[in-house]
Design a protein around this motif. Structure first.
Motif, PDB file in Angstrom:
ATOM      1  N   UNK A 307      -6.899   5.718  -2.846  1.00  0.00           N
ATOM      2  CA  UNK A 307      -5.941   6.708  -3.332  1.00  0.00           C
ATOM      3  C   UNK A 307      -5.429   6.269  -4.697  1.00  0.00           C
ATOM      4  N   UNK A 308      -5.907   6.893  -5.769  1.00  0.00           N
ATOM      5  CA  UNK A 308      -5.443   6.553  -7.111  1.00  0.00           C
ATOM      6  C   UNK A 308      -6.004   5.231  -7.601  1.00  0.00           C
ATOM      7  N   UNK A 309      -5.497   4.800  -8.755  1.00  0.00           N
ATOM      8  CA  UNK A 309      -5.969   3.558  -9.372  1.00  0.00           C
ATOM      9  C   UNK A 309      -4.844   2.560  -9.639  1.00  0.00           C
ATOM     10  N   UNK A 310      -3.596   2.941  -9.365  1.00  0.00           N
ATOM     11  CA  UNK A 310      -2.466   2.075  -9.668  1.00  0.00           C
ATOM     12  C   UNK A 310      -1.657   1.766  -8.406  1.00  0.00           C
ATOM     13  N   UNK A 311      -0.882   0.695  -8.506  1.00  0.00           N
ATOM     14  CA  UNK A 311       0.047   0.297  -7.436  1.00  0.00           C
ATOM     15  C   UNK A 311      -0.684   0.029  -6.124  1.00  0.00           C
ATOM     16  N   UNK A 312      -1.864  -0.560  -6.229  1.00  0.00           N
ATOM     17  CA  UNK A 312      -2.648  -0.892  -5.037  1.00  0.00           C
ATOM     18  C   UNK A 312      -2.870  -2.398  -4.961  1.00  0.00           C
ATOM     19  N   UNK A 313      -2.881  -2.925  -3.760  1.00  0.00           N
ATOM     20  CA  UNK A 313      -3.274  -4.313  -3.523  1.00  0.00           C
ATOM     21  C   UNK A 313      -4.634  -4.300  -2.838  1.00  0.00           C
ATOM     22  N   UNK A 343       0.846  -1.812  -3.294  1.00  0.00           N
ATOM     23  CA  UNK A 343       1.375  -3.017  -3.923  1.00  0.00           C
ATOM     24  C   UNK A 343       2.877  -3.101  -3.725  1.00  0.00           C
ATOM     25  N   UNK A 344       3.552  -1.955  -3.837  1.00  0.00           N
ATOM     26  CA  UNK A 344       4.998  -1.929  -3.663  1.00  0.00           C
ATOM     27  C   UNK A 344       5.775  -2.226  -4.922  1.00  0.00           C
ATOM     28  N   UNK A 345       5.066  -2.381  -6.064  1.00  0.00           N
ATOM     29  CA  UNK A 345       5.742  -2.748  -7.313  1.00  0.00           C
ATOM     30  C   UNK A 345       6.527  -1.594  -7.929  1.00  0.00           C
ATOM     31  N   UNK A 346       6.309  -0.372  -7.451  1.00  0.00           N
ATOM     32  CA  UNK A 346       7.032   0.771  -7.993  1.00  0.00           C
ATOM     33  C   UNK A 346       8.171   1.227  -7.074  1.00  0.00           C
TER      34      UNK A 346
END
Length: 464
Positions: A307-313, A343-346
């Motif tokens: 799902x998407x390309x950002x905020x992923x671990x 990732x949880x960074x957002x």
């Protein structure tokens, strides 16, 4: 500790029926994103690599040069201290790069694959007619030896030693772990051949740990079934409940998925590193099993499936013991699973843990969701949710640590590097993965697995 259950006779073969050991301590983390037992199509990997950091206890010495033409099974690297241990190319092609870091540390050896696979010929062999030295030589030459690890120290096994026993785990109880009974379908002959080969290497027994209710039928080994929460599938837990390791003893451990690769060497005469890899995690759009070759890029497995390309671990392995990777990185040498979680960074939570937390997972029942029961699937991100502080002697590790060992005291002995206490408290039995759940529930947010790994490495240097 457990009772023998008898024998089952089918088609003139005698199969040992599994003993069952019930594990009570532990924790099953019910995450969203389990892989259904279906096959997926994966993209072609643009490159493959050997990553030396995947193998504990070795000092890599690169033998291949950039531009060399290699076959699947050609030697790329050896262990400097034990040169008989060889690491081979998983594919045929051209050596594209030898990547190094600080102090010329070898980070990876990259191979660009050919359009048509070519294999080194190791010759088909009948294991029953081979001696132990011949089995060992075949495993060493074909690059299969690094899949065998030893305890104490949890490192690649030393070929000159003879283990007391060999323990094979055919059960992975980690979160979202692949089902070995599904992985082995159609490869039962290779698994049995690999087990027969391992049996030649010990004067003791080959124990195979399986999940209670498994349909596996194996010959010539001691099958022990385990029932209970994670870490029931960890080989360290299985050793501790079957036949613990005492000071001065050495046992070898192997994952059953890697035993299949060993069996192929004898049955087909080639080093075929093809395996089924489970695509798991809440942030995947397509889940299941992909047939891939060890050392492939993560992108070839996950492209179009996240799902998407950002905020992923992205994790090569499971969420507790796996390695953080990027799309350009490579599948770990021992891994049969790739996991994708947030990732949880957002995320910015008002008052954080101070709010009621409906829908949040909590081991300590701080949030009311535990009243829902164990069937709810959770989406957890990679945030630590707290800062590191002193270790609290609250017995929280003991609740999820099903080994006859005192984890807090052993960890403190490792930090102090008190060898006598480490030995008395069971350092020779453990590996970092045995402390993964302790790390998960730890309110002090201490990197327990790193402490254990560093302690084992220092102890190995001290004792050798």
């Amino acid at each position: 500790m457990f009772t023998f259950a008898g024998k089952l006779h089918i088609n003139n073969f005698s199969y040992i029926m599994a003993n069952v050991i019930k594990i009570k301590k532990g924790l099953d983390i019910n995450l969203k994103g389990k892989a259904p037992e279906v096959s997926l199509n994966g993209g072609k990997s643009a490159s493959y690599a050997i990553v030396p950091s995947c193998y504990d206890g070795i000092l890599p010495k690169v033998t291949a040069k950039v531009g060399d033409k290699v076959k699947a099974g050609s030697v790329l690297m050896t262990d400097k201290n034990r040169p008989e241990i060889k690491f081979v190319s998983p594919v045929s092609g051209e050596v594209a790069a030898v990547n190094r870091g600080e102090k010329r540390k070898v980070l990876s050896i990259v191979v660009t694959p050919d359009a048509q696979m070519e294999y080194e010929d190791f010759g088909k062999k009948n294991v029953a007619s081979l001696k132990a030295d011949e089995v060992k030589e075949t495993l060493l030459n074909s690059g299969m030896w690094p899949f065998i690890k030893q305890r104490p120290y949890d490192i690649v096994a030393t070929p000159t030693e003879t283990p007391r026993d060999i323990f094979v785990t055919a059960y992975n109880s980690a979160p979202l772990a692949p089902n070995f009974d599904f992985i082995v379908k159609g490869q039962e002959a290779d698994l049995q051949t690999g087990l027969d080969a391992l049996a030649k290497l010990t004067d003791g027994k080959v124990y195979v740990g399986v999940k209670a209710g498994s349909a596996l039928q194996l010959k010539g080994v001691e099958v022990v079934a385990f029932d209970g929460p994670h870490p029931a599938g960890n080989v360290g837990v299985q050793i501790n409940h079957i036949k613990p390791v005492n000071k001065g003893e050495t046992v070898w451990t192997v994952n059953a998925a890697d035993v299949i690769l060993m069996g192929r060497v004898f049955n087909k005469g080639i080093a075929d590193f093809t395996r089924l890899v489970a695509i798991t995690g809440s942030e995947t759009t397509e889940r299941g099993y992909i047939k891939a070759i060890a050392g492939c890029t993560i992108e070839s497995l996950l492209s179009g499936k996240v799902i998407g390309n950002e905020h992923l671990r992205l994790i090569s392995g499971n969420v507790l013991t796996g390695r953080k990777v990027g799309m350009e990185d490579y599948l770990g040498a021992y891994d049969c699973q790739v996991t994708v979680i947030p990732e949880g960074d957002e995320v910015n939570e008002f008052l954080g843990w101070g709010v009621p937390g409906f829908g949040k997972y909590s081991v300590s029942h701080s949030y009311p969701m535990w009243l829902v029961g164990g069937n709810k699937e959770y989406t957890l991100d990679a945030r630590i949710k707290g800062g590191q502080r002193a270790m609290i002697m609250s017995n929280e590790y003991d609740k999820v640590f099903p080994m006859d060992i005192l984890p807090e005291y052993l960890l403190k002995a490792i930090i102090a590097f008190d060898i006598d206490k480490m030995e008395n408290l069971g350092i020779y039995e453990v590996a970092p993965e045995d402390f993964a759940l302790c790390e998960f529930v730890d309110t002090s947010k201490i990197e327990l697995q790193k402490i254990v790994r560093d302690g084992l490495d220092l102890l190995y240097k001290e004792m050798n």
